[in-house]
Design a protein around this motif. Structure first.
Motif, PDB file in Angstrom:
ATOM      1  N   GLY A  48      -6.432  -0.876  10.474  1.00  0.00           N
ATOM      2  CA  GLY A  48      -7.363  -1.213  11.535  1.00  0.00           C
ATOM      3  C   GLY A  48      -8.154  -0.339  12.210  1.00  0.00           C
ATOM      4  N   THR A  49      -8.052   1.001  11.748  1.00  0.00           N
ATOM      5  CA  THR A  49      -8.394   2.208  12.337  1.00  0.00           C
ATOM      6  C   THR A  49     -10.145   2.150  11.723  1.00  0.00           C
TER       7      THR A  49
ATOM      8  N   ILE B 293       0.864  -1.114  -0.005  1.00  0.00           N
ATOM      9  CA  ILE B 293      -0.079   0.040   0.153  1.00  0.00           C
ATOM     10  C   ILE B 293       0.904   1.075   0.038  1.00  0.00           C
ATOM     11  N   GLY B 294       1.043   1.834  -1.016  1.00  0.00           N
ATOM     12  CA  GLY B 294       1.945   2.848  -1.327  1.00  0.00           C
ATOM     13  C   GLY B 294       1.254   4.169  -0.756  1.00  0.00           C
ATOM     14  N   ASP B 295       0.018   4.341  -0.790  1.00  0.00           N
ATOM     15  CA  ASP B 295      -0.718   5.528  -0.064  1.00  0.00           C
ATOM     16  C   ASP B 295      -0.896   5.512   1.295  1.00  0.00           C
ATOM     17  N   GLY B 296      -0.623   4.529   1.744  1.00  0.00           N
ATOM     18  CA  GLY B 296      -0.488   4.518   3.525  1.00  0.00           C
ATOM     19  C   GLY B 296      -1.789   3.461   3.931  1.00  0.00           C
ATOM     20  N   ALA B 297      -1.403   2.539   4.717  1.00  0.00           N
ATOM     21  CA  ALA B 297      -2.498   1.937   5.163  1.00  0.00           C
ATOM     22  C   ALA B 297      -3.731   2.396   6.192  1.00  0.00           C
ATOM     23  N   MET B 298      -3.194   3.570   6.656  1.00  0.00           N
ATOM     24  CA  MET B 298      -3.985   4.478   7.260  1.00  0.00           C
ATOM     25  C   MET B 298      -4.997   5.363   6.410  1.00  0.00           C
TER      26      MET B 298
ATOM     27  N   LEU C 289     -14.385   9.040  -2.258  1.00  0.00           N
ATOM     28  CA  LEU C 289     -14.336   7.589  -1.751  1.00  0.00           C
ATOM     29  C   LEU C 289     -13.389   6.968  -2.882  1.00  0.00           C
ATOM     30  N   ARG C 290     -13.513   7.342  -4.039  1.00  0.00           N
ATOM     31  CA  ARG C 290     -12.232   6.652  -5.058  1.00  0.00           C
ATOM     32  C   ARG C 290     -11.064   6.593  -4.622  1.00  0.00           C
ATOM     33  N   SER C 291     -10.491   8.080  -4.092  1.00  0.00           N
ATOM     34  CA  SER C 291      -9.183   8.158  -3.348  1.00  0.00           C
ATOM     35  C   SER C 291      -8.889   7.329  -2.145  1.00  0.00           C
ATOM     36  N   LEU C 292     -10.303   7.160  -1.309  1.00  0.00           N
ATOM     37  CA  LEU C 292      -9.791   6.193  -0.206  1.00  0.00           C
ATOM     38  C   LEU C 292      -9.861   4.780  -0.432  1.00  0.00           C
ATOM     39  N   VAL C 293     -10.212   4.463  -1.666  1.00  0.00           N
ATOM     40  CA  VAL C 293     -10.327   2.869  -1.818  1.00  0.00           C
ATOM     41  C   VAL C 293      -9.013   2.243  -2.609  1.00  0.00           C
ATOM     42  N   THR C 294      -8.258   3.345  -3.369  1.00  0.00           N
ATOM     43  CA  THR C 294      -7.128   3.024  -4.200  1.00  0.00           C
ATOM     44  C   THR C 294      -6.154   3.024  -3.376  1.00  0.00           C
TER      45      THR C 294
END
Length: 330
Positions: free
Chosen positions: A293-294, A238-243, A307-312
């Motif tokens: 896990g947050t 995950i390059g964008d960060g797991a958080m 939403l698109r930004s959050l799922v990619t």
């Protein structure tokens, strides 16, 4: 008349009639012979055994009646019971009026809001448990579980929910499932009829806890953690960060059995009507969880592009996910 004689040996005091003056005899106390005086001595007040006269008689004790107070109270109670009854009725009416007033200012709405917040918290707890199980699976196998498992003929067999049962502490249920048969085979269908594991169910569902359908789904498709026809990513990919990357979302509109391999395509989630795919068990939005896990809260007003930004996981968008990690107050 009598006088008081004191024995000179034992000092016992005895009342003696005056006709025995001058005579001798044994003492009534010690038995020794004593001689009475020739003449009766003068008696002091009280020595003859009688109380000396007084000028005034002592006051008589005041009569008491221990039952007087209860008797008086009983009479008062019998006379005042109508007043007591009216007072009690007044208190009841005041209570009813107060309850009516509480209702008028939104008491029931306040209680309902507390219940909704509790259900939302329990729902997020489920999502965090599932996210942790997915992470443990990824550590063991090098990547997240496949959203769908296929047989050699390309027929869908079962969902990722079945694969992570051991990580959720459901090893016994996992052992009963036949991984070589499709999810709706005669054998595996018996597990569906037994009901969905509670960890896959939102407590806010109207059919909770007896539903066999699940409430939590992956976002699948191109550019997601679970791309079609490809091995799923792992947390380290995950390059964008797991958080900042969503892992699971809650929905009540998919309507599939918990073993059935169906999830939410990214196109349906982020399209013009994508928001209808989320939520359905909570007012105002949907619960979700990030890959770290947050827990998250996605309001109904969340734009599709956000939403698109959050799922990619690797699109490089600059999105602040902090605003989604705290549930909006109701």
């Amino acid at each position: 008349m009598s006088f008081q004689f004191t024995c000179p040996y034992c000092f016992k005091k005895t009342l003696v009639d005056d006709r025995y003056c001058g005579q001798t005899g044994p003492c009534a106390g010690c038995g020794k012979v004593v001689k009475l005086p020739e003449v009766m001595p003068a008696s002091l007040p009280g020595e003859d055994g009688r109380e000396p006269p007084t000028s005034a008689s002592p006051p008589l004790p005041r009569p008491t009646n221990r039952h007087l107070m209860p008797s008086v109270l009983g009479k008062l109670a019998r006379r005042r019971w109508p007043i007591y009854a009216l007072s009690a009725m007044g208190l009841v009416l005041l209570g009813l009026a107060a309850w009516s007033n509480l209702q008028s200012v939104g008491m029931l709405q306040w209680i309902d809001a507390i219940q909704q917040r509790r259900e939302r918290t329990l729902c997020m707890n489920n999502l965090m448990r599932i996210a942790q199980a997915l992470d443990v699976y990824a550590q063991r196998h090098g990547h997240y579980p496949p959203a769908v498992t296929y047989n050699e003929n390309g027929k869908p067999l079962h969902s990722w929910r079945v694969l992570i049962l051991p990580e959720l502490g459901e090893q016994a249920l996992y052992n009963r499932y036949n991984l070589n048969e499709p999810w709706d085979s005669e054998h595996n269908a018996e597990l569906i009829s037994a009901g969905c594991p509670k960890v896959f169910l939102s407590p806010a569902r109207s059919d909770y806890p007896n539903s066999s359908q699940c409430s939590y789904f992956l976002i699948v498709g191109s550019g997601t953690l679970f791309p079609a026809n490809s091995v799923p990513l792992s947390p380290r990919d995950i390059g964008d960060g797991a958080m900042d990357t969503l892992l699971l979302v809650e929905s009540n509109s998919v309507g599939n059995e918990w073993t059935q391999p169906i999830d939410i395509p990214v196109e349906a989630l982020t399209g013009a009507s994508g928001k209808q795919k989320l939520g359905g068990t909570h007012l105002g939005g949907a619960t979700a969880v990030f890959a770290d896990g947050t827990p998250a809260w996605l309001p109904n007003s969340t734009p599709p592009e956000v939403l698109r930004s959050l799922v990619t996981p690797n699109a490089g968008e600059n999105i602040d996910s902090a605003g989604f990690t705290q549930p909006a107050s109701q």
